[in-house]
Motif scaffolding. Structure first.
Motif, PDB file in Angstrom:
ATOM      1  N   SER A  73       0.839  -1.201   0.000  1.00 20.58           N
ATOM      2  CA  SER A  73       0.000   0.000   0.000  1.00 20.58           C
ATOM      3  C   SER A  73       0.870   1.246   0.000  1.00 20.58           C
ATOM      4  O   SER A  73       1.913   1.282   0.657  1.00 20.58           O
ATOM      5  CB  SER A  73      -0.913   0.020   1.232  1.00 20.58           C
ATOM      6  OG  SER A  73      -1.809  -1.051   1.203  1.00 20.58           O
ATOM      7  N   LEU A  82      -3.295   6.200  -1.112  1.00 21.81           N
ATOM      8  CA  LEU A  82      -3.136   6.523  -2.532  1.00 21.81           C
ATOM      9  C   LEU A  82      -3.447   5.324  -3.426  1.00 21.81           C
ATOM     10  O   LEU A  82      -4.246   5.420  -4.354  1.00 21.81           O
ATOM     11  CB  LEU A  82      -1.701   6.992  -2.802  1.00 21.81           C
ATOM     12  CG  LEU A  82      -1.277   8.310  -2.151  1.00 21.81           C
ATOM     13  CD1 LEU A  82       0.203   8.559  -2.387  1.00 21.81           C
ATOM     14  CD2 LEU A  82      -2.100   9.462  -2.698  1.00 21.81           C
ATOM     15  N   ALA A  83      -2.794   4.207  -3.160  1.00 26.93           N
ATOM     16  CA  ALA A  83      -2.954   3.056  -4.055  1.00 26.93           C
ATOM     17  C   ALA A  83      -2.496   1.794  -3.338  1.00 26.93           C
ATOM     18  O   ALA A  83      -1.820   1.841  -2.307  1.00 26.93           O
ATOM     19  CB  ALA A  83      -2.137   3.256  -5.331  1.00 26.93           C
ATOM     20  N   ARG A  84      -2.885   0.673  -3.932  1.00 23.22           N
ATOM     21  CA  ARG A  84      -2.499  -0.609  -3.360  1.00 23.22           C
ATOM     22  C   ARG A  84      -2.184  -1.570  -4.505  1.00 23.22           C
ATOM     23  O   ARG A  84      -2.921  -1.628  -5.501  1.00 23.22           O
ATOM     24  CB  ARG A  84      -3.643  -1.155  -2.501  1.00 23.22           C
ATOM     25  CG  ARG A  84      -3.384  -2.534  -1.904  1.00 23.22           C
ATOM     26  CD  ARG A  84      -4.583  -2.940  -1.036  1.00 23.22           C
ATOM     27  NE  ARG A  84      -4.477  -4.317  -0.611  1.00 23.22           N
ATOM     28  CZ  ARG A  84      -3.825  -4.726   0.465  1.00 23.22           C
ATOM     29  NH1 ARG A  84      -3.207  -3.840   1.218  1.00 23.22           N
ATOM     30  NH2 ARG A  84      -3.783  -5.995   0.792  1.00 23.22           N
ATOM     31  N   VAL A  85      -1.091  -2.294  -4.370  1.00 19.80           N
ATOM     32  CA  VAL A  85      -0.725  -3.312  -5.365  1.00 19.80           C
ATOM     33  C   VAL A  85      -1.055  -4.669  -4.765  1.00 19.80           C
ATOM     34  O   VAL A  85      -0.579  -5.012  -3.683  1.00 19.80           O
ATOM     35  CB  VAL A  85       0.780  -3.232  -5.700  1.00 19.80           C
ATOM     36  CG1 VAL A  85       1.150  -4.337  -6.685  1.00 19.80           C
ATOM     37  CG2 VAL A  85       1.116  -1.864  -6.263  1.00 19.80           C
ATOM     38  N   HIS A 125      -6.838  -0.106   6.140  1.00 25.81           N
ATOM     39  CA  HIS A 125      -5.842  -0.957   5.481  1.00 25.81           C
ATOM     40  C   HIS A 125      -5.940  -2.388   6.017  1.00 25.81           C
ATOM     41  O   HIS A 125      -5.962  -3.360   5.251  1.00 25.81           O
ATOM     42  CB  HIS A 125      -4.435  -0.400   5.724  1.00 25.81           C
ATOM     43  CG  HIS A 125      -3.340  -1.352   5.365  1.00 25.81           C
ATOM     44  ND1 HIS A 125      -2.844  -1.493   4.086  1.00 25.81           N
ATOM     45  CD2 HIS A 125      -2.659  -2.246   6.121  1.00 25.81           C
ATOM     46  CE1 HIS A 125      -1.913  -2.405   4.070  1.00 25.81           C
ATOM     47  NE2 HIS A 125      -1.766  -2.891   5.285  1.00 25.81           N
ATOM     48  N   GLY A 127     -13.057   3.452  -6.748  1.00 29.34           N
ATOM     49  CA  GLY A 127     -11.895   3.665  -5.893  1.00 29.34           C
ATOM     50  C   GLY A 127     -12.177   3.572  -4.404  1.00 29.34           C
ATOM     51  O   GLY A 127     -11.254   3.660  -3.593  1.00 29.34           O
TER      52      GLY A 127
END
Length: 343
Positions: free
Chosen positions: A68, A77-80, A215, A239
């Motif tokens: 994250s 912001l973003a998560r892989v 999270h 999102g």
């Protein structure tokens, strides 16, 4: 940077994470600062100017390690994430129930029952522990109002009315939240909940802990095979992890709000650990953020008795237990979803 339990938090600005064999290597100015075997890690959380090599992100995805990315101040912001896991039939059932407004209202009633009951318990414990330091009459009145709002949730209601109950309860709870702060009043005064950006020290602290919480809840949902983006109380929005936001309602007051109050009332955070930007947004310093991260992880290691399972568990595993219970309910193995209610 530091590893707590199975999560690696990287807060050092300019850090670079790369893959070397079966290990994750963290470098700062080309110097290796940390080396960890990937099998010991369940997730990586990067704050601010922290970068990862594509090879490491692919390696983490293959091994089920979520990565994250948050701003330096904790905004997601973003998560892989690797390939979607879990049973496709479970996800289809989740989507069908999310499209059914009656079922959505039932699940929303359950998670909000947990949220309001836990908020009431936070206020009741403040009355028990600090009755001589707080406005006991006002807090006691809020406890009664929350009890009434819980009774309203006992009846079946359309989803919009359930949301209305949530709004009333939040207004009641946060209306007396400032009374629960018993020290450092000059630095930590709470008037109302605000975010994006938080405009005072208390809201900055709450927002940061809520980010950590979502999270963890999101990760737990993905582990059991649920889609964290499709919720019942929170509806679809690009999102937005709506189901994670649904489930974290049960933990906001029990975990996040209590932790924020402890950090303030035990003077583990202080006013000088926050700064206001030109835009009016309040941000935490690096040292304060690290103090909060340590306290959050330590709180997750504390044990309680799960009210539904009647077994002793760590707070950190509550997210996974509730996610499993949600999956069992959606599969039809249970008649209703039992929210986490702190006793």
């Amino acid at each position: 940077m530091k590893k707590y339990l199975n999560t690696l938090f990287v807060t050092t600005q300019g850090a670079y994470l790369a893959k070397e064999g079966e290990t994750i290597v963290v470098k700062v100015e080309k110097e290796i600062r940390l080396r960890l075997p990937v099998h010991t890690i369940g997730g990586i959380v990067c704050f601010g100017n922290v970068s990862c090599s594509p090879f490491l992100m692919g390696f983490c995805a293959e091994n089920g390690v979520g990565v994250s990315f948050l701003t330096e101040h904790g905004r997601f912001l973003a998560r892989v994430q690797g390939p979607v896991s879990g049973n496709v039939l479970l996800r289809r059932e989740q989507y069908r129930k999310a499209d059914d407004m009656n079922v959505s209202a039932e699940i929303a009633r359950a998670v909000l029952t947990g949220k309001i009951a836990n908020s009431r318990t936070v206020l009741q414990r403040a009355l028990r522990d600090h009755a001589d330091k707080i406005a006991a009459e006002e807090v006691g009145f809020a406890v009664k109002r929350l009890s009434n709002q819980l009774e309203q949730l006992n009846k079946k209601r359309p989803l919009d009315e359930v949301r209305g109950c949530e709004g009333d309860a939040a207004h009641t709870y946060f209306g007396v939240f400032d009374h629960l702060i018993v020290v450092q009043k000059e630095a930590f005064s709470f008037q109302e909940r605000n975010r994006r950006p938080p405009l005072d020290n208390v809201n900055a602290l709450l927002s940061f802990i809520y980010t950590l919480l979502v999270h963890d809840v999101r990760s737990a949902l993905e582990v059991v095979g649920l889609d964290p983006a499709v919720g019942f109380l929170h509806r679809d929005r690009p999102g937005r992890p709506s189901l994670a936001l649904d489930m974290m309602e049960e933990f906001r007051s029990f975990l996040a709000d209590r932790l924020a109050l402890s950090l303030i009332n035990l003077r583990q955070v202080q006013g000088k650990g926050f700064k206001k930007s030109e835009s009016g947004a309040v941000l935490m310093t690096d040292d304060t953020r690290k103090t909060v991260l340590v306290a959050y992880q330590e709180r997750k290691q504390e044990e309680i008795v799960h009210p539904f399972l009647d077994e002793k568990v760590t707070i950190g595993t509550l997210f996974h237990i509730q996610a499993m219970l949600m999956a069992r309910y959606l599969r039809g193995d249970m008649d209703g979803y039992p929210p986490f209610i702190w006793k």
